[in-house]
Enzyme design. Structure first.
Site, PDB file in Angstrom:
ATOM      1  N   ASP A  16     -21.781 -63.050   1.463  1.00  0.00           N
ATOM      2  CA  ASP A  16     -22.836 -62.830   2.397  1.00  0.00           C
ATOM      3  C   ASP A  16     -22.358 -62.623   3.618  1.00  0.00           C
ATOM      4  O   ASP A  16     -21.193 -62.778   4.138  1.00  0.00           O
ATOM      5  CB  ASP A  16     -23.619 -64.175   2.310  1.00  0.00           C
ATOM      6  CG  ASP A  16     -24.931 -64.083   3.077  1.00  0.00           C
ATOM      7  OD1 ASP A  16     -25.581 -63.044   3.296  1.00  0.00           O
ATOM      8  OD2 ASP A  16     -25.895 -65.224   3.245  1.00  0.00           O
ATOM      9  N   HIS A  33     -22.088 -53.379   4.689  1.00  0.00           N
ATOM     10  CA  HIS A  33     -22.038 -53.175   3.061  1.00  0.00           C
ATOM     11  C   HIS A  33     -20.676 -52.369   2.886  1.00  0.00           C
ATOM     12  O   HIS A  33     -20.116 -52.588   1.971  1.00  0.00           O
ATOM     13  CB  HIS A  33     -23.366 -52.742   2.600  1.00  0.00           C
ATOM     14  CG  HIS A  33     -24.401 -53.440   2.989  1.00  0.00           C
ATOM     15  ND1 HIS A  33     -24.605 -54.785   2.733  1.00  0.00           N
ATOM     16  CD2 HIS A  33     -25.842 -53.260   3.377  1.00  0.00           C
ATOM     17  CE1 HIS A  33     -25.489 -55.267   3.069  1.00  0.00           C
ATOM     18  NE2 HIS A  33     -26.278 -54.335   3.380  1.00  0.00           N
ATOM     19  N   LEU A 127      -8.206 -60.117 -15.993  1.00  0.00           N
ATOM     20  CA  LEU A 127      -9.107 -60.572 -14.936  1.00  0.00           C
ATOM     21  C   LEU A 127     -10.411 -59.940 -15.651  1.00  0.00           C
ATOM     22  O   LEU A 127     -10.826 -58.795 -15.597  1.00  0.00           O
ATOM     23  CB  LEU A 127      -8.978 -60.260 -13.663  1.00  0.00           C
ATOM     24  CG  LEU A 127     -10.085 -60.563 -12.423  1.00  0.00           C
ATOM     25  CD1 LEU A 127     -10.330 -62.154 -12.331  1.00  0.00           C
ATOM     26  CD2 LEU A 127      -9.609 -59.817 -11.048  1.00  0.00           C
TER      27      LEU A 127
END
Ligand code: IPE
Ligand code: IPE
Ligand code: MG
Length: 242
Positions: A16, A33, A127
């Site tokens: 965020d 972004h 991962l």
């Protein structure tokens, strides 16, 4: 990083603050972004390095469709271009990438690339990156209930088959529970992120906006995780921290 440190098995990151990061620099929100993608590249490499096994990344919530059409369009295009550009490196590193969320109303180009990446990385296991895209925990609950009802209707299961494990298996992904949830930008809420999976997670809310949440910030988060005493409803000498 210190080898003695416990690394959470499953980390959730609510990425965020991109918009505020850009606005504070006199830029348009969307530049935040864009910058977040570079941070994410660094973080993924770092998490694989330190031994995080599962990471759920909140990239776009079901509610984020409420945003200005232009911002949504920018984000969808950014997902497509960055996924296309970055996934080969992740694939070669042994990263498996899965996606959680509703397909509707994601654009076809997004669906095509996420399907391709899911397929091409499915043999990897170093991962697991669970990208939550058009994800909402409430939508996931609705979809899970429907999935289970379908099985019941077909006669494939009986009521006794429904237990906590069964519920978990019918979520978007069957991953271990979240150990550690990080939300950047100082907001103290989950905003519909993995409510079921976070039942015993530890929470960490750094002030930095996501574009500034680099490897160093991640290491600080791990230090904080190591200070927590997890009890899972038991007593202190039975703590388990991963
Ligand atoms: C998070 O940053 C990214 C997404 C929700 C897609 P924001 O865009 O929410 O940035 P702020 O919170 O408005 O600063
Ligand atoms: C949560 O952030 C969603 C993502 C980070 C993808 P938001 O910025 O959408 O959350 P609210 O609206 O501040 O709760
Ligand atoms: Mg936000």
């Amino acid at each position: 990083m210190n080898d003695e440190l416990k690394i959470p098995v499953h980390v959730g990151i609510i990425m965020d603050g991109n918009g505020r990061w850009a606005q504070e620099r006199g830029m348009v929100r969307t530049m935040g972004h864009k910058s977040a993608i570079n941070t994410l590249k660094e973080l993924c490499a770092h998490m694989a390095e330190v031994g995080v096994k599962y990471c759920s990344l909140y990239a776009f919530s079901t509610e984020n469709f409420k945003r200005d059409k232009k911002e949504v369009k920018f984000l969808m295009n950014l997902f497509v271009s960055s996924f296309k550009k970055e996934y080969i490196k992740l694939k070669e590193r042994g990263v498996r990438i899965v996606f959680s969320g509703r397909r509707e109303p994601l654009p076809q180009e997004v669906l095509d690339i996420i399907d391709q990446i899911t397929e091409e990385t499915k043999v990897n296991s170093d991962l697991v990156l669970n990208v939550c895209l058009n994800y909402g925990s409430h939508a996931e609950t609705v979809d899970m209930v429907k999935k289970i009802c379908e099985q019941y209707k077909k006669g494939d299961i009986s009521l006794d088959d429904i237990d906590e494990e069964f519920i978990q298996r019918n979520m978007y992904q069957d991953l271990p529970p979240l150990d550690f949830v990080i939300r950047t930008s100082g907001e103290l809420r989950l905003s519909n992120f993995m409510l079921y999976q976070a039942s015993y997670a530890e929470f960490y809310f750094p002030q930095v906006y996501f574009p500034d949440f680099n490897s160093e910030e991640f290491d600080k988060a791990i230090l904080e995780f190591n200070k927590r005493k997890r009890r899972f409803g038991g007593v202190e000498n039975e703590t388990k921290n991963s």
